[in-house]
Write a protein that holds these residues in place. Structure first.
Motif, PDB file in Angstrom:
ATOM      1  N   ASP A  18      30.948  42.195  36.152  1.00  0.00           N
ATOM      2  CA  ASP A  18      32.423  42.040  35.180  1.00  0.00           C
ATOM      3  C   ASP A  18      33.294  43.092  35.695  1.00  0.00           C
ATOM      4  O   ASP A  18      34.475  43.292  34.999  1.00  0.00           O
ATOM      5  CB  ASP A  18      31.784  41.999  33.937  1.00  0.00           C
ATOM      6  CG  ASP A  18      30.996  43.149  33.326  1.00  0.00           C
ATOM      7  OD1 ASP A  18      31.128  44.088  34.110  1.00  0.00           O
ATOM      8  OD2 ASP A  18      30.267  42.981  32.296  1.00  0.00           O
ATOM      9  N   GLY A  19      32.990  44.113  36.566  1.00  0.00           N
ATOM     10  CA  GLY A  19      33.802  45.217  36.808  1.00  0.00           C
ATOM     11  C   GLY A  19      34.090  46.155  35.878  1.00  0.00           C
ATOM     12  O   GLY A  19      34.853  47.448  35.724  1.00  0.00           O
ATOM     13  N   VAL A  20      33.069  46.346  34.754  1.00  0.00           N
ATOM     14  CA  VAL A  20      33.288  46.997  33.732  1.00  0.00           C
ATOM     15  C   VAL A  20      32.130  48.226  33.837  1.00  0.00           C
ATOM     16  O   VAL A  20      30.978  47.931  33.824  1.00  0.00           O
ATOM     17  CB  VAL A  20      33.053  46.499  32.290  1.00  0.00           C
ATOM     18  CG1 VAL A  20      33.293  47.400  31.194  1.00  0.00           C
ATOM     19  CG2 VAL A  20      34.417  45.632  31.914  1.00  0.00           C
TER      20      VAL A  20
ATOM     21  N   ILE B 222      32.558  20.888  36.638  1.00  0.00           N
ATOM     22  CA  ILE B 222      32.896  22.439  36.997  1.00  0.00           C
ATOM     23  C   ILE B 222      32.859  23.095  35.800  1.00  0.00           C
ATOM     24  O   ILE B 222      33.424  22.424  34.795  1.00  0.00           O
ATOM     25  CB  ILE B 222      34.169  22.532  37.571  1.00  0.00           C
ATOM     26  CG1 ILE B 222      34.287  21.674  38.858  1.00  0.00           C
ATOM     27  CG2 ILE B 222      34.327  24.122  38.085  1.00  0.00           C
ATOM     28  CD1 ILE B 222      33.331  22.292  40.139  1.00  0.00           C
ATOM     29  N   ALA B 223      32.219  24.225  35.701  1.00  0.00           N
ATOM     30  CA  ALA B 223      32.190  25.087  34.548  1.00  0.00           C
ATOM     31  C   ALA B 223      32.842  26.249  34.779  1.00  0.00           C
ATOM     32  O   ALA B 223      32.461  27.008  35.777  1.00  0.00           O
ATOM     33  CB  ALA B 223      30.722  25.353  34.011  1.00  0.00           C
ATOM     34  N   MET B 224      33.677  26.891  33.775  1.00  0.00           N
ATOM     35  CA  MET B 224      34.430  28.073  33.985  1.00  0.00           C
ATOM     36  C   MET B 224      33.248  29.194  33.347  1.00  0.00           C
ATOM     37  O   MET B 224      32.676  29.002  32.255  1.00  0.00           O
ATOM     38  CB  MET B 224      35.759  28.102  32.931  1.00  0.00           C
ATOM     39  CG  MET B 224      36.482  29.133  33.098  1.00  0.00           C
ATOM     40  SD  MET B 224      37.924  29.040  31.844  1.00  0.00           S
ATOM     41  CE  MET B 224      38.880  27.876  32.755  1.00  0.00           C
ATOM     42  N   ASP B 225      33.354  30.259  33.988  1.00  0.00           N
ATOM     43  CA  ASP B 225      32.622  31.444  33.483  1.00  0.00           C
ATOM     44  C   ASP B 225      33.220  32.759  33.898  1.00  0.00           C
ATOM     45  O   ASP B 225      34.043  33.068  32.798  1.00  0.00           O
ATOM     46  CB  ASP B 225      31.298  31.526  34.428  1.00  0.00           C
ATOM     47  CG  ASP B 225      30.439  32.738  33.863  1.00  0.00           C
ATOM     48  OD1 ASP B 225      30.753  33.202  32.926  1.00  0.00           O
ATOM     49  OD2 ASP B 225      29.163  32.763  34.583  1.00  0.00           O
ATOM     50  N   GLU B 226      33.234  33.422  34.948  1.00  0.00           N
ATOM     51  CA  GLU B 226      33.922  34.860  35.074  1.00  0.00           C
ATOM     52  C   GLU B 226      35.408  34.541  34.791  1.00  0.00           C
ATOM     53  O   GLU B 226      35.990  35.607  34.037  1.00  0.00           O
ATOM     54  CB  GLU B 226      33.850  35.411  36.232  1.00  0.00           C
ATOM     55  CG  GLU B 226      32.290  35.739  36.683  1.00  0.00           C
ATOM     56  CD  GLU B 226      31.661  34.879  37.398  1.00  0.00           C
ATOM     57  OE1 GLU B 226      30.943  35.153  38.259  1.00  0.00           O
ATOM     58  OE2 GLU B 226      31.925  33.550  37.257  1.00  0.00           O
ATOM     59  N   THR B 227      35.918  33.349  35.173  1.00  0.00           N
ATOM     60  CA  THR B 227      37.412  33.264  34.719  1.00  0.00           C
ATOM     61  C   THR B 227      37.349  32.983  33.231  1.00  0.00           C
ATOM     62  O   THR B 227      37.239  31.862  32.405  1.00  0.00           O
ATOM     63  CB  THR B 227      37.874  31.882  35.512  1.00  0.00           C
ATOM     64  OG1 THR B 227      37.795  32.087  36.777  1.00  0.00           O
ATOM     65  CG2 THR B 227      39.424  31.615  34.869  1.00  0.00           C
TER      66      THR B 227
ATOM     67  N   HIS C 233      37.604  31.655  41.358  1.00  0.00           N
ATOM     68  CA  HIS C 233      38.040  32.438  40.358  1.00  0.00           C
ATOM     69  C   HIS C 233      39.491  31.912  39.973  1.00  0.00           C
ATOM     70  O   HIS C 233      40.185  31.789  41.099  1.00  0.00           O
ATOM     71  CB  HIS C 233      38.149  34.037  40.482  1.00  0.00           C
ATOM     72  CG  HIS C 233      36.740  34.411  40.565  1.00  0.00           C
ATOM     73  ND1 HIS C 233      35.640  34.086  39.730  1.00  0.00           N
ATOM     74  CD2 HIS C 233      36.265  35.556  41.378  1.00  0.00           C
ATOM     75  CE1 HIS C 233      34.515  34.866  40.174  1.00  0.00           C
ATOM     76  NE2 HIS C 233      34.862  35.621  41.292  1.00  0.00           N
ATOM     77  N   GLY C 234      40.010  31.875  38.504  1.00  0.00           N
ATOM     78  CA  GLY C 234      41.214  31.546  38.437  1.00  0.00           C
ATOM     79  C   GLY C 234      41.312  30.232  37.739  1.00  0.00           C
ATOM     80  O   GLY C 234      40.821  29.191  38.163  1.00  0.00           O
TER      81      GLY C 234
ATOM     82  N   ALA D 219      28.249  29.743  41.799  1.00  0.00           N
ATOM     83  CA  ALA D 219      29.010  30.461  43.096  1.00  0.00           C
ATOM     84  C   ALA D 219      29.387  31.751  42.812  1.00  0.00           C
ATOM     85  O   ALA D 219      29.740  32.577  43.537  1.00  0.00           O
ATOM     86  CB  ALA D 219      29.960  29.479  43.770  1.00  0.00           C
ATOM     87  N   ASN D 220      29.443  32.023  41.310  1.00  0.00           N
ATOM     88  CA  ASN D 220      30.220  33.602  41.077  1.00  0.00           C
ATOM     89  C   ASN D 220      31.542  33.574  41.722  1.00  0.00           C
ATOM     90  O   ASN D 220      32.157  34.674  42.292  1.00  0.00           O
ATOM     91  CB  ASN D 220      29.285  34.556  41.118  1.00  0.00           C
ATOM     92  CG  ASN D 220      27.969  34.479  40.324  1.00  0.00           C
ATOM     93  OD1 ASN D 220      26.791  34.415  40.603  1.00  0.00           O
ATOM     94  ND2 ASN D 220      28.122  34.625  38.983  1.00  0.00           N
TER      95      ASN D 220
END
Length: 327
Positions: free
Chosen positions: A53-55, A230-235, A214-215, A184-185
């Protein structure tokens, strides 16, 4: 006055996990404790995972230190979560505060958390097994073991090499009745690559694909070009629409954040389910209670604790704890 304290917990994964963002062997989380004037307390969990998550852990600790200063001088009637948000709107840190508040409310009222969120909460949550290995034989072995344990869905990390071969081996190992989802992250990068990859994997039968790119706009374009849900996750745009499902995470603002995201996703026509970022026991417990309150029917990615105790899956479901609090 509300006193905030923080301690670190570390644990080792039962087996290393490989994803397109890297490999995970150990996990560190922050346990956030709030002591209230009523003599009761609540504990939550802040669980950033920087490669995912970049945190950073340092940024979450800094936010929690700032929250401690605010809470010491807070009026008794103040909105605790909002007071913290004003100081630092960092979802992973706010999740620790939010979970502690819900934990305290459950203890104070004597009400199991799922029923505190919604009295109509169900008693069990379906969960998937997660397979994050790049070797075909090991992936098939892990999938076969999951099927024997009663899991009705397995999630396979993709974008880490030999995706088609591993998925074919997994399907052969679990048979036709077990659902297979892939994650796929965002590794496939472009709509064109994502659609080519899904076309190659589709013959094994996919329940869904999490975050092929992503996006929000790119995810909508992928969904428009494939029959695979399709499932949204990190976006993190649950109200954006155009996808079939949204994967919700407790680390994104806690229970309160998940409930808001679920409302937005469902209003946009998407199904919802929860998954962990390999959280500790408080994060997993919070997700199980929230999934039960939301009456989620898709398998959730919450079977990730090494020493799960009461949160251990049995025949592909986790029973919702009926005791008060998170732990």
């Amino acid at each position: 006055m509300i006193a905030l304290s923080v301690r670190t917990e570390r644990f080792t994964l039962a087996a290393p996990l490989r994803a397109s963002w890297g490999e995970l062997r150990e996990r560190e989380v922050l346990v956030v404790r709030l002591d209230f004037p009523d003599g009761l307390w609540g504990e939550g969990e802040a669980a950033p995972l920087e490669p995912y998550d970049g945190v950073s852990m340092a940024s979450v600790r800094e936010a929690l230190d700032a929250y401690a200063d605010v809470l010491r001088g807070l009026e008794p009637t103040a909105d605790v979560l909002e007071a913290c948000r004003v100081v630092s709107d960092l979802p992973q840190a706010l999740a620790g505060i939010d979970l502690a508040l819900w934990d305290h409310a459950s203890r104070r009222t004597g009400t199991p958390l799922a029923r505190l969120i919604d009295p109509r909460a169900v008693g069990a949550v379906p969960v998937n097994a997660t397979i994050g290995v790049s070797d075909r034989a090991r992936a098939a072995e892990a999938a076969a073991a999951a099927a024997r344990e009663g899991f009705r869905c397995v999630k396979v990390k993709v974008g880490i090499g030999d995706d088609a071969g591993r998925l074919a081996a997994v399907r052969a190992a679990v048979g036709p009745e077990v659902g297979i989802r892939v994650d796929a992250n965002g590794a496939w990068g472009t709509v064109e690559v994502a659609l080519e990859s899904l076309a190659a994997l589709e013959p094994v039968g996919l329940e869904l694909c999490e975050e092929p790119v992503h996006g929000a706009e790119l995810l909508r374009a992928v969904q428009a070009g494939t029959k695979v849900p399709i499932a949204m996750d990190e976006t993190h745009a649950p109200g954006a629409g155009g996808v079939r499902a949204v994967c919700l995470k407790i680390t994104r603002g806690g229970i309160t954040g998940v409930l808001a995201d679920a409302r937005a996703a469902r209003a946009a026509g998407a199904d919802v389910y929860l998954a962990s970022t390999f959280d500790g026991p408080r994060g997993i417990a919070a997700a199980v209670h929230t999934a039960a309150a939301l009456r989620v029917t898709r398998s959730c990615g919450l079977a990730t604790l090494t020493a799960a105790g009461a949160l251990a899956p049995q025949a592909g479901v986790i029973q919702v704890p009926q005791s008060v609090g998170l732990a």
